[in-house]
Write a protein that holds these residues in place. Structure first.
Motif, PDB file in Angstrom:
ATOM      1  N   LEU A 367       0.832  -1.199   0.000  1.00 43.09           N
ATOM      2  CA  LEU A 367       0.000   0.000   0.000  1.00 43.09           C
ATOM      3  C   LEU A 367       0.870   1.254   0.000  1.00 43.09           C
ATOM      4  O   LEU A 367       0.608   2.214  -0.744  1.00 43.09           O
ATOM      5  CB  LEU A 367      -0.914   0.005   1.219  1.00 43.09           C
ATOM      6  CG  LEU A 367      -1.856  -1.189   1.400  1.00 43.09           C
ATOM      7  CD1 LEU A 367      -2.598  -1.085   2.729  1.00 43.09           C
ATOM      8  CD2 LEU A 367      -2.852  -1.261   0.251  1.00 43.09           C
ATOM      9  N   TYR A 368       1.907   1.232   0.838  1.00 44.26           N
ATOM     10  CA  TYR A 368       2.822   2.376   0.878  1.00 44.26           C
ATOM     11  C   TYR A 368       3.545   2.542  -0.452  1.00 44.26           C
ATOM     12  O   TYR A 368       3.735   3.680  -0.924  1.00 44.26           O
ATOM     13  CB  TYR A 368       3.852   2.189   1.997  1.00 44.26           C
ATOM     14  CG  TYR A 368       3.269   2.088   3.384  1.00 44.26           C
ATOM     15  CD1 TYR A 368       2.035   2.654   3.692  1.00 44.26           C
ATOM     16  CD2 TYR A 368       3.946   1.411   4.396  1.00 44.26           C
ATOM     17  CE1 TYR A 368       1.488   2.550   4.964  1.00 44.26           C
ATOM     18  CE2 TYR A 368       3.408   1.312   5.680  1.00 44.26           C
ATOM     19  CZ  TYR A 368       2.187   1.879   5.952  1.00 44.26           C
ATOM     20  OH  TYR A 368       1.662   1.785   7.220  1.00 44.26           O
ATOM     21  N   ASP A 369       3.962   1.442  -1.061  1.00 44.30           N
ATOM     22  CA  ASP A 369       4.641   1.522  -2.363  1.00 44.30           C
ATOM     23  C   ASP A 369       3.745   2.137  -3.423  1.00 44.30           C
ATOM     24  O   ASP A 369       4.186   2.984  -4.220  1.00 44.30           O
ATOM     25  CB  ASP A 369       5.099   0.127  -2.803  1.00 44.30           C
ATOM     26  CG  ASP A 369       6.223  -0.415  -1.952  1.00 44.30           C
ATOM     27  OD1 ASP A 369       6.921   0.405  -1.312  1.00 44.30           O
ATOM     28  OD2 ASP A 369       6.413  -1.654  -1.912  1.00 44.30           O
ATOM     29  N   ALA A 370       2.474   1.731  -3.428  1.00 39.23           N
ATOM     30  CA  ALA A 370       1.539   2.281  -4.413  1.00 39.23           C
ATOM     31  C   ALA A 370       1.322   3.775  -4.175  1.00 39.23           C
ATOM     32  O   ALA A 370       1.279   4.572  -5.122  1.00 39.23           O
ATOM     33  CB  ALA A 370       0.207   1.533  -4.349  1.00 39.23           C
ATOM     34  N   ALA A 371       1.190   4.158  -2.902  1.00 38.32           N
ATOM     35  CA  ALA A 371       0.984   5.566  -2.580  1.00 38.32           C
ATOM     36  C   ALA A 371       2.189   6.409  -2.990  1.00 38.32           C
ATOM     37  O   ALA A 371       2.042   7.493  -3.583  1.00 38.32           O
ATOM     38  CB  ALA A 371       0.708   5.715  -1.086  1.00 38.32           C
ATOM     39  N   LEU A 372       3.382   5.936  -2.673  1.00 34.90           N
ATOM     40  CA  LEU A 372       4.582   6.679  -3.036  1.00 34.90           C
ATOM     41  C   LEU A 372       4.761   6.749  -4.551  1.00 34.90           C
ATOM     42  O   LEU A 372       5.242   7.765  -5.083  1.00 34.90           O
ATOM     43  CB  LEU A 372       5.804   6.039  -2.373  1.00 34.90           C
ATOM     44  CG  LEU A 372       5.845   6.145  -0.844  1.00 34.90           C
ATOM     45  CD1 LEU A 372       7.007   5.325  -0.286  1.00 34.90           C
ATOM     46  CD2 LEU A 372       5.957   7.601  -0.410  1.00 34.90           C
ATOM     47  N   SER A 373       4.384   5.688  -5.257  1.00 36.58           N
ATOM     48  CA  SER A 373       4.462   5.709  -6.721  1.00 36.58           C
ATOM     49  C   SER A 373       3.521   6.761  -7.288  1.00 36.58           C
ATOM     50  O   SER A 373       3.869   7.491  -8.230  1.00 36.58           O
ATOM     51  CB  SER A 373       4.122   4.333  -7.285  1.00 36.58           C
ATOM     52  OG  SER A 373       5.053   3.363  -6.853  1.00 36.58           O
ATOM     53  N   LEU A 374       2.315   6.866  -6.733  1.00 39.82           N
ATOM     54  CA  LEU A 374       1.373   7.882  -7.198  1.00 39.82           C
ATOM     55  C   LEU A 374       1.932   9.286  -6.947  1.00 39.82           C
ATOM     56  O   LEU A 374       1.845  10.163  -7.821  1.00 39.82           O
ATOM     57  CB  LEU A 374       0.031   7.708  -6.480  1.00 39.82           C
ATOM     58  CG  LEU A 374      -1.135   8.608  -6.907  1.00 39.82           C
ATOM     59  CD1 LEU A 374      -2.466   7.914  -6.659  1.00 39.82           C
ATOM     60  CD2 LEU A 374      -1.136   9.956  -6.176  1.00 39.82           C
ATOM     61  N   LEU A 375       2.524   9.477  -5.767  1.00 48.20           N
ATOM     62  CA  LEU A 375       3.039  10.808  -5.434  1.00 48.20           C
ATOM     63  C   LEU A 375       4.258  11.162  -6.263  1.00 48.20           C
ATOM     64  O   LEU A 375       4.516  12.346  -6.523  1.00 48.20           O
ATOM     65  CB  LEU A 375       3.370  10.866  -3.937  1.00 48.20           C
ATOM     66  CG  LEU A 375       2.162  10.773  -3.003  1.00 48.20           C
ATOM     67  CD1 LEU A 375       2.599  10.698  -1.556  1.00 48.20           C
ATOM     68  CD2 LEU A 375       1.229  11.961  -3.218  1.00 48.20           C
ATOM     69  N   ARG A 376       5.034  10.165  -6.673  1.00 48.39           N
ATOM     70  CA  ARG A 376       6.151  10.455  -7.575  1.00 48.39           C
ATOM     71  C   ARG A 376       5.645  10.908  -8.942  1.00 48.39           C
ATOM     72  O   ARG A 376       6.257  11.764  -9.590  1.00 48.39           O
ATOM     73  CB  ARG A 376       7.051   9.225  -7.713  1.00 48.39           C
ATOM     74  CG  ARG A 376       8.008   9.022  -6.553  1.00 48.39           C
ATOM     75  CD  ARG A 376       9.062   7.979  -6.887  1.00 48.39           C
ATOM     76  NE  ARG A 376       8.484   6.645  -6.979  1.00 48.39           N
ATOM     77  CZ  ARG A 376       8.415   5.789  -5.963  1.00 48.39           C
ATOM     78  NH1 ARG A 376       8.900   6.135  -4.782  1.00 48.39           N
ATOM     79  NH2 ARG A 376       7.873   4.592  -6.124  1.00 48.39           N
ATOM     80  N   GLN A 377       4.522  10.356  -9.382  1.00 47.97           N
ATOM     81  CA  GLN A 377       3.974  10.726 -10.684  1.00 47.97           C
ATOM     82  C   GLN A 377       3.207  12.054 -10.618  1.00 47.97           C
ATOM     83  O   GLN A 377       3.238  12.841 -11.565  1.00 47.97           O
ATOM     84  CB  GLN A 377       3.040   9.628 -11.190  1.00 47.97           C
ATOM     85  CG  GLN A 377       3.745   8.335 -11.555  1.00 47.97           C
ATOM     86  CD  GLN A 377       2.793   7.324 -12.186  1.00 47.97           C
ATOM     87  OE1 GLN A 377       1.654   7.652 -12.513  1.00 47.97           O
ATOM     88  NE2 GLN A 377       3.255   6.097 -12.360  1.00 47.97           N
ATOM     89  N   SER A 378       2.513  12.282  -9.507  1.00 41.50           N
ATOM     90  CA  SER A 378       1.689  13.486  -9.397  1.00 41.50           C
ATOM     91  C   SER A 378       1.847  14.098  -8.009  1.00 41.50           C
ATOM     92  O   SER A 378       0.934  14.046  -7.187  1.00 41.50           O
ATOM     93  CB  SER A 378       0.213  13.141  -9.668  1.00 41.50           C
ATOM     94  OG  SER A 378      -0.601  14.283  -9.570  1.00 41.50           O
ATOM     95  N   PRO A 379       3.008  14.678  -7.719  1.00 44.35           N
ATOM     96  CA  PRO A 379       3.246  15.189  -6.364  1.00 44.35           C
ATOM     97  C   PRO A 379       2.468  16.460  -6.034  1.00 44.35           C
ATOM     98  O   PRO A 379       2.209  16.735  -4.871  1.00 44.35           O
ATOM     99  CB  PRO A 379       4.753  15.456  -6.354  1.00 44.35           C
ATOM    100  CG  PRO A 379       5.096  15.722  -7.781  1.00 44.35           C
ATOM    101  CD  PRO A 379       4.168  14.870  -8.599  1.00 44.35           C
ATOM    102  N   VAL A 380       2.100  17.234  -7.043  1.00 45.84           N
ATOM    103  CA  VAL A 380       1.443  18.520  -6.787  1.00 45.84           C
ATOM    104  C   VAL A 380      -0.063  18.353  -6.642  1.00 45.84           C
ATOM    105  O   VAL A 380      -0.675  18.867  -5.695  1.00 45.84           O
ATOM    106  CB  VAL A 380       1.755  19.520  -7.918  1.00 45.84           C
ATOM    107  CG1 VAL A 380       1.013  20.830  -7.697  1.00 45.84           C
ATOM    108  CG2 VAL A 380       3.250  19.766  -7.998  1.00 45.84           C
TER     109      VAL A 380
END
Length: 505
Positions: A367-380
């Motif tokens: 779950l954390y990996d998926a969340a961090l991957s999303l934030l790397r793609q769309s951090p803003v």
């Protein structure tokens, strides 16, 4: 009370109390407590929290404009009242509305007692919106007669307003605006809760009434949770790894849908209950509030929520540290003495907090990996407001590699970032830090009073649920979101009352 005083248990308590009062142990703990209190008062933490800085928000142009705008309905109603004063003063229903509006804090205490004791099966998130919208109307009924009764934007502060602005922007900027739109209706009652609570509270008695409502909610939920334990709860394999916890019973959830949710509600409300037990005037009030706190603590243990236990321990420790630092040695001694008395299932559950072979812990890493991957793609911008938009984003880009369904990030801060973007997480963290710092600053500067105690309890509760959020997402259920913001509003309202009490001659 006479029956209690004639009991053998009461006589045993008196004997132990007098024996402890004359003991060397008490004198040693008192001396150690005075030393700890001195260390605490001279510590860098206290100097940081008590550092007085000029607050620019109340004098800012934005605050003045918002205050003027939000005061317009009350000003117009007050002018209407002055124009027809004789008619309104002779009307029974108008006077009733004025009195009810002036006691909005009392009405809110009854509302939360009724709303937050509704079982999950019968709950509708529209109840919160209807209730706090009605309280806002009721508040303006009081503002119609009383010129000073206006919405308080200055004491709410700028950071929470920026966060709710980020919530609004997260809908059109969402990956799926159609999925995000309905979640805006979950945040709106939370915003109204903060607005009404901070504006309606004017004195320490208002704070105590709201704490009484929270105590009633805690009593109802905790008693039912204990009843569940007595009746027996079936073990849910999705909540516990029986390989590492073979003797663990089913986790109680009271009338909530999830034991972790029940634990989060208790972490939020128990500090307010303890505050009421400390500042209640009558002995019966102290006994009742203290009993509710004890039953609520027992119910929290029965949830087997590890994050809840840690958050609760932090909140209690902070309250003792700030209000009575001299009791720290006694508290530590009591905790050490209680360890051998813990049930084996509780002790084993505590030891699994950092055991990554526990499936309930290891399942969070995908779950954390998926969340961090999303934030790397769309951090803003994140994924968009609400868990549905976030899940749609993760599903579309195949970011989740786990086996269990993705529900949310199981981390408060990752989920808030994913839902509200960089502006949202920044303003949310700033709001939390700002309210906690102002709360503990007010506690250190204020004279002993109910407002001081309740402000400390609310600020400590915010710290507790903030720590609990490291391993879970409390806002997954909108009712818990409103309860969270109620605690936040209690901290801000307590600071306001402490400041006003200090300004009085």
């Amino acid at each position: 009370m006479t029956l209690l005083q004639s009991s053998a248990l009461y006589r045993l308590w008196l004997f132990l109390r007098y024996a402890y009062g004359d003991s060397s142990l008490r004198r040693a703990l008192a001396a150690l407590g005075r030393t700890c209190a001195g260390w605490f008062r001279d510590s860098r933490l206290v100097r940081f929290l008590c550092r007085e800085r000029k607050t620019l928000w109340p004098q800012s142009r934005t605050c003045r404009v918002l205050t003027a705008c939000t005061a317009c309905p009350g000003d117009l109603l007050h002018r209407w009242y002055l124009a027809w004063q004789a008619t309104f003063d002779d009307s029974f229903f108008a006077n009733l509305a004025f009195q009810l509006g002036h006691g909005t804090a009392i009405a809110e205490s009854w509302y939360i007692l009724c709303l937050w004791t509704i079982p999950f099966l019968y709950w509708d998130n529209a109840y919160s919106l209807i209730a706090f919208a009605f309280l806002l109307v009721l508040f303006h009924a009081g503002a119609m007669r009383h010129r000073s009764f206006r919405l308080d934007m200055a004491d709410i502060g700028g950071f929470p307003l920026v966060f709710f602005l980020a919530v609004l922007l997260a809908v059109p900027l969402s990956y799926r605006p159609d999925l995000s739109a309905r979640f805006l209706w979950y945040h709106l009652p939370a915003a109204l809760c903060v607005l009404v609570t901070v504006s309606a509270v004017r004195c320490g008695e208002d704070l105590k009434r709201l704490c009484a409502g929270a105590t009633g909610v805690t009593a109802a939920a905790s008693i039912y949770g204990v009843f569940q334990r007595i009746r027996g709860v079936r073990v849910n394999l999705s909540y516990v790894d029986l390989t590492l916890n073979p003797d663990m019973p089913g986790r109680v959830m009271s009338y909530f849908d999830n034991p972790n949710t029940f634990g989060e509600v208790l972490v939020i409300l128990l500090p307010l209950v303890l505050s009421l037990a400390i500042c209640a005037k009558s002995r019966m009030g102290k006994v009742l509030a203290g009993g509710v706190w004890a039953v609520g603590t027992a119910a929290l243990v029965m949830t087997y929520s590890r994050a809840g236990w840690v958050g609760f321990a932090l909140s209690v420790g902070l309250m003792v540290l700030v209000l009575r630092p001299g009791l720290i040695p006694a508290l530590l001694l009591l905790c050490a003495a209680a360890i051998p008395l813990l049930p084996s299932a509780v002790w084993i559950r505590i030891l699994t907090i950092f055991n990554f072979s526990d499936t309930t812990t290891s399942s969070r890493f995908p779950l954390y990996d998926a969340a961090l991957s999303l934030l790397r793609q769309s951090p803003v911008y994140g994924g968009g407001l609400g868990v549905d938009a976030v899940k749609a984003y993760i599903r579309a880009y195949r970011l989740y590699k786990g086996t269990a369904p993705f529900v949310h990030a199981h981390n408060f801060y990752l989920e808030v970032w994913m839902e509200t973007g960089l502006l949202g997480i920044t303003s949310f963290l700033a709001s939390m830090a700002w309210s906690v710092k102002r709360g503990f600053w007010a506690v250190q500067k204020a004279a002993p009073s109910p407002a001081r105690t309740i402000t400390c309890g609310a600020s400590a509760g915010l710290c507790g649920i903030a720590l609990c959020g490291m391993a879970d997402y409390p806002w997954h259920y909108p009712r818990v979101m409103v309860i969270f913001w109620f605690l936040f509003a209690m901290a801000l309202a307590g600071v306001k009352v402490c400041r006003r009490e200090a300004e009085q001659p």
